[in-house]
Write an enzyme that holds these catalytic residues in place. Structure first.
Site, PDB file in Angstrom:
ATOM      1  N   GLY A  63      -2.431  -4.160  -4.922  1.00 39.24           N
ATOM      2  CA  GLY A  63      -1.307  -4.286  -4.222  1.00 39.24           C
ATOM      3  C   GLY A  63      -1.304  -2.950  -3.454  1.00 39.24           C
ATOM      4  O   GLY A  63      -2.191  -2.283  -3.001  1.00 39.24           O
ATOM      5  N   SER A  64      -0.207  -2.769  -2.804  1.00 34.90           N
ATOM      6  CA  SER A  64       0.084  -1.839  -1.850  1.00 34.90           C
ATOM      7  C   SER A  64       0.129  -0.443  -2.675  1.00 34.90           C
ATOM      8  O   SER A  64       0.526  -0.306  -3.631  1.00 34.90           O
ATOM      9  CB  SER A  64       1.507  -1.909  -1.334  1.00 34.90           C
ATOM     10  N   GLU A 108      -6.204  -1.196  -7.511  1.00 31.52           N
ATOM     11  CA  GLU A 108      -6.764  -1.465  -6.001  1.00 31.52           C
ATOM     12  C   GLU A 108      -5.737  -1.570  -4.931  1.00 31.52           C
ATOM     13  O   GLU A 108      -4.925  -2.335  -5.111  1.00 31.52           O
ATOM     14  CB  GLU A 108      -7.284  -2.642  -6.402  1.00 31.52           C
ATOM     15  N   LEU A 109      -5.823  -0.410  -4.111  1.00 34.31           N
ATOM     16  CA  LEU A 109      -4.584  -0.411  -3.212  1.00 34.31           C
ATOM     17  C   LEU A 109      -4.914  -0.604  -1.675  1.00 34.31           C
ATOM     18  O   LEU A 109      -6.092  -1.139  -1.553  1.00 34.31           O
ATOM     19  CB  LEU A 109      -3.881   0.878  -3.367  1.00 34.31           C
ATOM     20  N   CYS A 117      -7.798  -5.480   2.618  1.00 35.21           N
ATOM     21  CA  CYS A 117      -7.614  -4.034   2.233  1.00 35.21           C
ATOM     22  C   CYS A 117      -8.745  -3.297   3.004  1.00 35.21           C
ATOM     23  O   CYS A 117      -8.694  -2.151   3.050  1.00 35.21           O
ATOM     24  CB  CYS A 117      -7.625  -3.832   0.853  1.00 35.21           C
ATOM     25  N   GLU A 119      -1.750   1.849   6.821  1.00 33.33           N
ATOM     26  CA  GLU A 119      -2.410   0.618   6.690  1.00 33.33           C
ATOM     27  C   GLU A 119      -1.648  -0.370   7.623  1.00 33.33           C
ATOM     28  O   GLU A 119      -0.661  -0.859   7.201  1.00 33.33           O
ATOM     29  CB  GLU A 119      -2.470   0.271   5.094  1.00 33.33           C
TER      30      GLU A 119
HETATM   31  P1  NAD Z   1       2.775  -5.412  -2.809  1.00 39.01           P
HETATM   32  O1  NAD Z   1       2.195  -4.122  -3.665  1.00 39.01           O
HETATM   33  O2  NAD Z   1       3.874  -5.690  -2.259  1.00 39.01           O
HETATM   34  O3  NAD Z   1       2.609  -6.701  -4.113  1.00 39.01           O
HETATM   35  C1  NAD Z   1       1.617  -6.685  -4.700  1.00 39.01           C
HETATM   36  C2  NAD Z   1       2.055  -7.309  -6.200  1.00 39.01           C
HETATM   37  O4  NAD Z   1       2.960  -6.326  -6.943  1.00 39.01           O
HETATM   38  C3  NAD Z   1       2.881  -8.546  -6.112  1.00 39.01           C
HETATM   39  O5  NAD Z   1       2.659  -9.520  -7.141  1.00 39.01           O
HETATM   40  C4  NAD Z   1       4.362  -8.248  -6.070  1.00 39.01           C
HETATM   41  O6  NAD Z   1       5.271  -9.037  -6.453  1.00 39.01           O
HETATM   42  C5  NAD Z   1       4.273  -6.815  -7.139  1.00 39.01           C
HETATM   43  N1  NAD Z   1       5.277  -5.923  -7.057  1.00 39.01           N
HETATM   44  C6  NAD Z   1       5.826  -5.597  -5.858  1.00 39.01           C
HETATM   45  N2  NAD Z   1       6.849  -4.666  -6.121  1.00 39.01           N
HETATM   46  C7  NAD Z   1       6.865  -4.343  -7.461  1.00 39.01           C
HETATM   47  C8  NAD Z   1       7.496  -3.386  -8.486  1.00 39.01           C
HETATM   48  N3  NAD Z   1       8.344  -2.535  -7.933  1.00 39.01           N
HETATM   49  N4  NAD Z   1       7.233  -3.797  -9.792  1.00 39.01           N
HETATM   50  C9  NAD Z   1       6.291  -4.379 -10.165  1.00 39.01           C
HETATM   51  N5  NAD Z   1       5.641  -5.333  -9.356  1.00 39.01           N
HETATM   52  C10 NAD Z   1       5.911  -5.167  -7.994  1.00 39.01           C
HETATM   53  O7  NAD Z   1       1.394  -5.792  -2.023  1.00 39.01           O
HETATM   54  P2  NAD Z   1       1.189  -7.125  -1.250  1.00 39.01           P
HETATM   55  O8  NAD Z   1       1.952  -6.945   0.033  1.00 39.01           O
HETATM   56  O9  NAD Z   1       1.264  -8.442  -2.200  1.00 39.01           O
HETATM   57  O10 NAD Z   1      -0.377  -7.227  -0.944  1.00 39.01           O
HETATM   58  C11 NAD Z   1      -0.976  -6.309   0.083  1.00 39.01           C
HETATM   59  C12 NAD Z   1      -1.409  -4.945  -0.278  1.00 39.01           C
HETATM   60  O11 NAD Z   1      -2.382  -5.141  -1.496  1.00 39.01           O
HETATM   61  C13 NAD Z   1      -2.039  -4.143   0.826  1.00 39.01           C
HETATM   62  O12 NAD Z   1      -1.566  -3.122   0.693  1.00 39.01           O
HETATM   63  C14 NAD Z   1      -3.624  -4.327   0.482  1.00 39.01           C
HETATM   64  O13 NAD Z   1      -4.367  -3.315   0.999  1.00 39.01           O
HETATM   65  C15 NAD Z   1      -3.504  -4.423  -1.160  1.00 39.01           C
HETATM   66  N6  NAD Z   1      -4.569  -4.930  -1.351  1.00 39.01           N
HETATM   67  C16 NAD Z   1      -5.753  -4.254  -2.185  1.00 39.01           C
HETATM   68  C17 NAD Z   1      -6.873  -4.636  -2.500  1.00 39.01           C
HETATM   69  C18 NAD Z   1      -7.890  -3.881  -3.269  1.00 39.01           C
HETATM   70  O14 NAD Z   1      -8.950  -4.306  -3.826  1.00 39.01           O
HETATM   71  N7  NAD Z   1      -8.015  -2.599  -3.036  1.00 39.01           N
HETATM   72  C19 NAD Z   1      -7.166  -5.976  -2.197  1.00 39.01           C
HETATM   73  C20 NAD Z   1      -6.299  -6.797  -1.540  1.00 39.01           C
HETATM   74  C21 NAD Z   1      -5.047  -6.372  -1.296  1.00 39.01           C
END
Ligand code: NAD
Length: 477
Positions: free
Chosen positions: A229-230, A249-250, A285, A379
């Protein structure tokens, strides 16, 4: 078409105590289905069940783990079109991208099925000094135990697969929280997992309110947290994860370098850069965000890229001819349009796109964006690409490294020495020579350095994280 409602999966079984999570079609904005939301009690039950499943999962024979994974791959193949349509609806992914993701889902499970029966142990010569004469060592890899997985919206099937399939191959039970914006894909996967002979408690897939997600991160019974995620959320979670292993994986702002000797294949380069920048509306990402072009080719590549951006067909992702779908929601598109406007106010020029209709942002090409603008330094995570000329190769290397991300970088060059230099000097998890940074196959080690994360996925590498070596020492005589 989607079902009217979906259960969550608690200890391998579907449960429908409510249908509180509304899921929208990301193109029309309409609510299209509802999914059950797990509360704190369900999360606790799932973790307790995973703990009970630790022994049975560890003892599940490799061939039995393989059979589970092969069953899944077979069922995904049979249901491929249905899965692709679900992705298309809940993530707004053009059908052709959605079908590509289902193909990768199958690859990921197939790779895990192969890894499940591999023995990665070692035979060690321990006779390093007279006092160790007669000793030999051996290692086997044993599962770490129950794992916790949290996944994002942008690849709701394959990024779930990158945690689930290695966990099954490694013999780890798990609890998974999918993105609340795209939970259906994970539920379809859970439906298939529930058809298998996995021991009870081996898996739970629980969409959860953020207020109830704490145990996924903090519960000491869970031995590994794997988060995709982010950047901001990921590092915050690591700080709360206690003693467990953490894989992050961010995000990134991936760069691609086009060297002076690419004149002959500039059409190919432009095709790949346009694909890398705009596929699934740039919400990857490793989407191409910054393109550093040798000054001798700058004008020619710019012209080609602008033409390709304008030629994309934006619209309903369900339409077979659509190549650019919406971003995940309107606020995300508005945020990115705001960054474009900020950059323009500081002298950047929009060469193509820039317009927006709801969540649909046009494929946008810019030049002259200051490096400290969010559009370059953060990003973008949308269909935007920035062009910048360079003179000396070292300048381009410095520009790629300038910033806090480091996921993958792309390099188009014919010079082996430059490819090797880039491999040595670029601060990223992977250097892709001859293509864009957006290239990934599901067996390669994948992950970032700096702000982009910690650890690697790619089936075999995820299994390494989900297992640890256990030593056996034998003394002879
Ligand atoms: P996000 O961080 O908003 O959410 C990811 C997950 O975390 C979701 O399930 C969300 O509900 C959960 N989450 C959010 N806040 C949380 C908290 N405080 N506590 C626990 N869980 C929480 O990310 P997104 O918008 O869903 O996805 C996009 C991001 O993911 C981008 O930054 C992208 O680059 C990254 N990403 C990375 C990869 C990689 O492999 N490096 C692959 C795909 C996406």
């Amino acid at each position: 078409m989607l079902a009217e409602r979906y259960p969550y999966y608690l200890a391998n079984r579907p449960k429908q105590p409510n249908a509180e999570l509304a899921v929208t079609d990301k193109y029309s904005g309409e609510v299209v289905t509802h999914v059950a939301l797990a509360d704190a009690g369900a999360v606790e039950e799932a973790i307790a069940a995973a703990v009970r499943a630790t022994g049975p999962m560890r003892r599940l024979a490799p061939y039995a783990r393989q059979e589970v994974l092969e069953h899944c791959a077979r069922r995904f193949r049979e249901r491929a079109e249905e899965f692709a349509l679900a992705l298309c609806i809940e993530a707004g992914k053009p059908l052709r991208d959605a079908r590509g993701e289902v193909t990768r889902l199958i690859d990921t499970f197939k790779a895990a099925a192969e890894e499940a029966v591999r023995n990665e142990g070692e035979v060690l010569n321990l006779e390093v000094s007279p006092r160790a004469a007669g000793y030999r060592g051996f290692t086997q890899r044993v599962p770490v135990g129950p794992c916790s997985f949290i996944t994002p919206f942008n690849f709701p099937l394959n990024l779930v697969a990158h945690k689930v399939a290695p966990a099954i191959a490694a013999g780890c039970p798990f609890v998974l929280k999918p993105s609340d914006r795209t939970p259906v894909s994970a539920m379809l996967m859970a439906e298939v997992l529930a058809e298998t002979a996995l021991p009870e408690g081996a898996f739970s897939v629980l969409p959860t309110r953020l207020a109830d997600v704490g145990p996924f991160i903090e519960d000491e019974r869970l031995k590994l947290l794997s988060f995709t995620g982010s950047e901001k959320v990921g590092w915050e979670l690591k700080a709360r994860a206690g003693r467990k292993k953490v894989v992050l994986e961010l995000g990134g702002n991936a760069a691609c370098v086009v060297d002076h000797d690419q004149g002959e294949r500039l059409d190919f380069v432009a095709d790949r850069v346009a694909h890398g920048a705009f596929y699934q509306a740039g919400q990857s990402c490793i989407s191409v965000q910054r393109v550093l072009v040798h000054e001798s080719l700058y004008g020619a590549l710019r012209e080609r890229l602008v033409a390709r951006a304008r030629a994309l067909r934006s619209g309903n992702p369900r339409d077979e001819t659509t190549t650019l779908g919406p971003m995940i929601d309107e606020p995300a598109a508005r945020r990115l349009q705001g960054w474009i406007e900020r950059a323009v106010a500081r002298g950047a020029r929009v060469l193509a796109g820039g317009g927006r209709r709801g969540a649909l942002l046009e494929a946008t090409v810019l030049e002259g964006v200051p490096a400290d603008e969010p559009l370059s330094a953060e990003e973008a995570f949308g269909p935007v690409v920035l062009l910048e000329p360079f003179r000396a190769f070292d300048e381009a290397v410095r520009a790629v490294n300038d910033g806090r991300y480091g996921l993958q970088a792309g390099l188009f060059t014919n010079e082996l020495s430059k490819a090797m230099r880039a491999w040595d000097e670029l601060e990223v998890g992977g250097v892709i020579v001859g293509d864009v940074p957006s290239f990934r196959v599901d067996t390669m080690p994948y992950g970032g350095v700096k702000g982009s994360g910690l650890g690697r996925e790619g089936v075999k590498y995820a299994i390494e994280d989900m297992t640890e070596p256990r030593l056996l020492v034998l003394r002879q005589g």
